[in-house]
Design an enzyme around this catalytic site. Structure first.
Site, PDB file in Angstrom:
ATOM      1  N   HIS A 171       0.845  -1.202   0.000  1.00 28.48           N
ATOM      2  CA  HIS A 171       0.000   0.000   0.000  1.00 28.48           C
ATOM      3  C   HIS A 171       0.887   1.261   0.000  1.00 28.48           C
ATOM      4  O   HIS A 171       0.636   2.205  -0.727  1.00 28.48           O
ATOM      5  CB  HIS A 171      -0.872   0.064   1.264  1.00 28.48           C
ATOM      6  CG  HIS A 171      -1.923  -0.994   1.372  1.00 28.48           C
ATOM      7  ND1 HIS A 171      -2.116  -1.734   2.510  1.00 28.48           N
ATOM      8  CD2 HIS A 171      -2.869  -1.437   0.507  1.00 28.48           C
ATOM      9  CE1 HIS A 171      -3.124  -2.564   2.344  1.00 28.48           C
ATOM     10  NE2 HIS A 171      -3.592  -2.417   1.133  1.00 28.48           N
ATOM     11  N   LYS A 186     -15.805  -7.686   5.244  1.00 28.94           N
ATOM     12  CA  LYS A 186     -14.593  -8.024   5.995  1.00 28.94           C
ATOM     13  C   LYS A 186     -14.799  -7.723   7.472  1.00 28.94           C
ATOM     14  O   LYS A 186     -15.454  -6.757   7.826  1.00 28.94           O
ATOM     15  CB  LYS A 186     -13.398  -7.206   5.478  1.00 28.94           C
ATOM     16  CG  LYS A 186     -12.937  -7.602   4.077  1.00 28.94           C
ATOM     17  CD  LYS A 186     -11.681  -6.824   3.684  1.00 28.94           C
ATOM     18  CE  LYS A 186     -11.248  -7.141   2.247  1.00 28.94           C
ATOM     19  NZ  LYS A 186     -10.151  -6.268   1.788  1.00 28.94           N
ATOM     20  N   SER A 211      -3.039  -7.569   3.033  1.00 21.09           N
ATOM     21  CA  SER A 211      -3.176  -7.431   4.491  1.00 21.09           C
ATOM     22  C   SER A 211      -3.540  -8.771   5.119  1.00 21.09           C
ATOM     23  O   SER A 211      -3.041  -9.106   6.201  1.00 21.09           O
ATOM     24  CB  SER A 211      -4.257  -6.405   4.823  1.00 21.09           C
ATOM     25  OG  SER A 211      -3.901  -5.143   4.344  1.00 21.09           O
TER      26      SER A 211
HETATM   27  P1  ADP Z   1      -5.886  -5.886   0.847  1.00 18.34           P
HETATM   28  O1  ADP Z   1      -6.243  -6.718  -0.357  1.00 18.34           O
HETATM   29  O2  ADP Z   1      -4.448  -5.963   1.180  1.00 18.34           O
HETATM   30  O3  ADP Z   1      -6.833  -6.055   2.024  1.00 18.34           O
HETATM   31  P2  ADP Z   1      -7.102  -3.254   0.464  1.00 18.34           P
HETATM   32  O4  ADP Z   1      -8.523  -3.649   0.365  1.00 18.34           O
HETATM   33  O5  ADP Z   1      -6.726  -2.437   1.632  1.00 18.34           O
HETATM   34  O6  ADP Z   1      -6.046  -4.415   0.335  1.00 18.34           O
HETATM   35  O7  ADP Z   1      -6.667  -2.544  -0.894  1.00 18.34           O
HETATM   36  C1  ADP Z   1      -6.663  -1.194  -1.167  1.00 18.34           C
HETATM   37  C2  ADP Z   1      -6.026  -0.984  -2.519  1.00 18.34           C
HETATM   38  O8  ADP Z   1      -4.644  -1.298  -2.446  1.00 18.34           O
HETATM   39  C3  ADP Z   1      -6.575  -1.846  -3.653  1.00 18.34           C
HETATM   40  O9  ADP Z   1      -6.558  -1.054  -4.827  1.00 18.34           O
HETATM   41  C4  ADP Z   1      -5.567  -2.952  -3.770  1.00 18.34           C
HETATM   42  O10 ADP Z   1      -5.554  -3.504  -5.071  1.00 18.34           O
HETATM   43  C5  ADP Z   1      -4.293  -2.215  -3.470  1.00 18.34           C
HETATM   44  N1  ADP Z   1      -3.236  -3.065  -2.948  1.00 18.34           N
HETATM   45  C6  ADP Z   1      -3.325  -3.908  -1.903  1.00 18.34           C
HETATM   46  N2  ADP Z   1      -2.156  -4.542  -1.696  1.00 18.34           N
HETATM   47  C7  ADP Z   1      -1.305  -4.067  -2.666  1.00 18.34           C
HETATM   48  C8  ADP Z   1       0.039  -4.354  -3.013  1.00 18.34           C
HETATM   49  N3  ADP Z   1       0.737  -5.259  -2.335  1.00 18.34           N
HETATM   50  N4  ADP Z   1       0.590  -3.686  -4.039  1.00 18.34           N
HETATM   51  C9  ADP Z   1      -0.133  -2.793  -4.737  1.00 18.34           C
HETATM   52  N5  ADP Z   1      -1.417  -2.501  -4.483  1.00 18.34           N
HETATM   53  C10 ADP Z   1      -2.000  -3.115  -3.456  1.00 18.34           C
END
Ligand code: ADP
Length: 165
Positions: free
Chosen positions: A17, A41, A128
């Site tokens: 992130h 979630k 995450s």
């Molecule tokens: P997670 O899948 O880790 O729970 P979130 O729902 O918080 O992630 O995702 C928020 C945004 O960050 C989404 O656009 C997701 O595709 C992106 N994202 C999550 N992990 C990564 C990563 N390792 N690299 C790039 N983008 C990411």
């Protein structure tokens, strides 16, 4: 001024992130990282805690603001005004879901466009939920989480495991 919103659940914020945050902050004049409620979630950290964790790791980025909202993203974006959504794409598997969300957001708010940044290769496998799973087995987390938040996440994982016994 070019403003972007980077939405997500960030439970907790990972180095993947943070990589997207840093890159987006270079492209846009202002980046609002917004922790959103995802009813599907069951988060380990409350919305306020997730906001605080992101604030801790983005202190050095002056054009990054952190917010939290239980609104629909397309409605939240209306409150910000002229802006775009930024999302990270890890792999083909992210694409279908993100494509659908971008379409829906655009339908609800036709002024709203979504832009994608591809994940850097070392983060493509990182999520995450994977970090929380590894943390349960005392795996070293420094490649996955920003240094400042590792003890906080480890502590929460321990409490969660104890609470679940
Ligand atoms: P997670 O899948 O880790 O729970 P979130 O729902 O918080 O992630 O995702 C928020 C945004 O960050 C989404 O656009 C997701 O595709 C992106 N994202 C999550 N992990 C990564 C990563 N390792 N690299 C790039 N983008 C990411």
């Amino acid at each position: 001024m070019k403003t972007a919103i980077y939405p997500g659940s960030f439970d907790p914020v990972t180095t993947g992130h943070l990589n997207i945050i840093r890159r987006a902050a270079k492209i846009f004049d202002k980046l609002i990282v917004c922790v959103m409620v995802n009813v599907g979630k069951n988060p380990m950290f409350s919305l306020e805690e997730r906001v605080d964790l992101i604030r801790m790791v983005t202190k050095d980025l002056p054009n990054v603001e952190v917010d939290g909202s239980d609104m629909l993203l397309a409605e939240y974006a209306k409150t910000i005004g002229n802006c775009v959504i930024v999302k990270g794409l890890r792999a083909g598997s992210d694409f279908e879901n993100e494509f659908q969300m971008a379409m829906i957001n655009h339908k609800i708010n036709p002024d709203l466009d979504t832009m994608f940044l591809t994940a850097e290769h070392q983060y493509t496998y990182l999520s995450s939920s994977m970090v929380k799973e590894l943390g349960r087995y005392q795996v070293e987390l420094s490649d996955f989480l920003p240094e400042q938040i590792i003890p906080i996440v480890q502590q929460r994982i321990r409490t969660t495991i104890q609470g679940g016994k």
